[in-house]
Design a protein around this motif. Structure first.
Motif, PDB file in Angstrom:
ATOM      1  N   ASN A  39       0.884  -1.307  -0.070  1.00 58.68           N
ATOM      2  CA  ASN A  39      -0.143  -0.262  -0.100  1.00 58.68           C
ATOM      3  C   ASN A  39       0.853   1.110   0.011  1.00 58.68           C
ATOM      4  O   ASN A  39       0.518   2.274  -0.590  1.00 58.68           O
ATOM      5  N   HIS A  40       2.154   1.260   0.728  1.00 53.65           N
ATOM      6  CA  HIS A  40       2.683   2.354   0.665  1.00 53.65           C
ATOM      7  C   HIS A  40       3.451   2.701  -0.654  1.00 53.65           C
ATOM      8  O   HIS A  40       3.419   3.772  -1.116  1.00 53.65           O
ATOM      9  N   GLU A  42       2.025   1.778  -3.356  1.00 54.75           N
ATOM     10  CA  GLU A  42       1.158   2.287  -4.359  1.00 54.75           C
ATOM     11  C   GLU A  42       0.877   4.026  -4.159  1.00 54.75           C
ATOM     12  O   GLU A  42       0.690   4.694  -5.044  1.00 54.75           O
ATOM     13  N   LEU A  43       0.705   4.179  -2.841  1.00 55.05           N
ATOM     14  CA  LEU A  43       0.534   5.626  -2.424  1.00 55.05           C
ATOM     15  C   LEU A  43       1.816   6.363  -2.768  1.00 55.05           C
ATOM     16  O   LEU A  43       1.450   7.511  -3.257  1.00 55.05           O
ATOM     17  N   SER A  44       2.945   5.965  -2.719  1.00 54.58           N
ATOM     18  CA  SER A  44       4.077   6.646  -3.233  1.00 54.58           C
ATOM     19  C   SER A  44       4.065   6.989  -4.723  1.00 54.58           C
ATOM     20  O   SER A  44       4.413   7.969  -5.120  1.00 54.58           O
ATOM     21  N   ARG A  46       1.122   6.999  -6.474  1.00 56.01           N
ATOM     22  CA  ARG A  46       0.244   8.125  -6.571  1.00 56.01           C
ATOM     23  C   ARG A  46       0.684   9.392  -6.333  1.00 56.01           C
ATOM     24  O   ARG A  46       0.006  10.193  -7.265  1.00 56.01           O
ATOM     25  N   TYR A  47       1.487   9.570  -5.432  1.00 56.48           N
ATOM     26  CA  TYR A  47       1.715  10.951  -5.204  1.00 56.48           C
ATOM     27  C   TYR A  47       2.838  11.434  -6.026  1.00 56.48           C
ATOM     28  O   TYR A  47       2.885  12.799  -6.706  1.00 56.48           O
ATOM     29  N   ARG A  73      -2.778  13.641  -1.511  1.00 56.17           N
ATOM     30  CA  ARG A  73      -1.925  12.507  -1.734  1.00 56.17           C
ATOM     31  C   ARG A  73      -0.822  12.639  -0.838  1.00 56.17           C
ATOM     32  O   ARG A  73      -0.459  11.427  -0.368  1.00 56.17           O
ATOM     33  N   ASP A  76      -2.141  11.537   2.559  1.00 56.36           N
ATOM     34  CA  ASP A  76      -2.467  10.211   2.478  1.00 56.36           C
ATOM     35  C   ASP A  76      -0.881   9.304   2.738  1.00 56.36           C
ATOM     36  O   ASP A  76      -0.871   8.444   3.502  1.00 56.36           O
ATOM     37  N   LEU A  77      -0.080   9.508   2.139  1.00 58.14           N
ATOM     38  CA  LEU A  77       1.352   8.844   2.062  1.00 58.14           C
ATOM     39  C   LEU A  77       1.935   8.998   3.041  1.00 58.14           C
ATOM     40  O   LEU A  77       2.382   8.081   3.894  1.00 58.14           O
ATOM     41  N   HIS A  80       0.128   6.921   5.931  1.00 61.45           N
ATOM     42  CA  HIS A  80       0.399   5.602   5.847  1.00 61.45           C
ATOM     43  C   HIS A  80       1.914   5.195   6.211  1.00 61.45           C
ATOM     44  O   HIS A  80       2.169   4.349   6.600  1.00 61.45           O
ATOM     45  N   GLN A 109       8.864   9.972   1.344  1.00 61.11           N
ATOM     46  CA  GLN A 109       8.247   8.853   1.629  1.00 61.11           C
ATOM     47  C   GLN A 109       8.136   8.416   2.779  1.00 61.11           C
ATOM     48  O   GLN A 109       7.307   7.348   3.171  1.00 61.11           O
TER      49      GLN A 109
END
Length: 153
Positions: A39-40, A42-44, A46-47, A73, A76-77, A80, A109
């Motif tokens: 998940n991290h 994916e969030l990275s 997306r950011y 974003r 969120d990152l 997370h 990150q």
């Protein structure tokens, strides 16, 4: 290759010794740290995508809207990232994966704050304590143990 195109097994191959990867299939289901790492990632991605889009825009309404998306974003990152460093792996493979993954992160990150390294080390130490405790055998159950029998003075 984009981060979204990476499968869990191929991502693990980048971070774990091959012997651990081969046995990780069963361990990933038992250790939620693998999905937290994924998940991290994916969030990275997306950011990073939002930053690239914002960077290509000229000042104006689209730029402002893209900046808001980038800001959400980023939040969120970072949220997370806090979860990432405070989640105890349940397996040795999870500890290895988390350690290697966190060591590969760029500053953007990671959690906001200067003491996240210490928090991560405490999380890893606590996980090792729990994993070690699960593997211990009480002395009175060891073959050839010199522990006194129950009821002996």
């Amino acid at each position: 290759m984009k981060l979204n195109d990476v499968t869990r097994r191929s991502a693990l191959a980048d971070f774990l010794p091959s012997a651990v990867v081969a046995s990780a299939g069963a361990g990933t289901a038992a250790d939620p740290i693998f999905s937290i790492i994924e998940n991290h990632r994916e969030l990275s991605a997306r950011y990073e995508e939002a930053v690239c889009i914002s960077g290509d825009l000229e000042p104006g309404p689209e730029f402002d809207a893209a900046g808001k998306v980038t800001g959400r974003r980023s939040e969120d990152l970072i949220d997370h990232a806090d979860l990432l460093i405070s989640s105890e792996p349940a397996t040795i493979a999870g500890i290895i994966a988390l350690t290697r993954y966190v060591s590969s992160l760029d500053e953007w990150q990671t959690p906001a704050g200067l003491d996240w390294h210490q928090a991560l080390l405490i999380t890893l130490a606590d996980a090792l304590d729990k994993i070690g405790a699960q593997r211990l055998i009480p002395c009175d159950r060891l073959v050839g143990s010199r522990a006194p029998a129950s009821g002996a003075a």
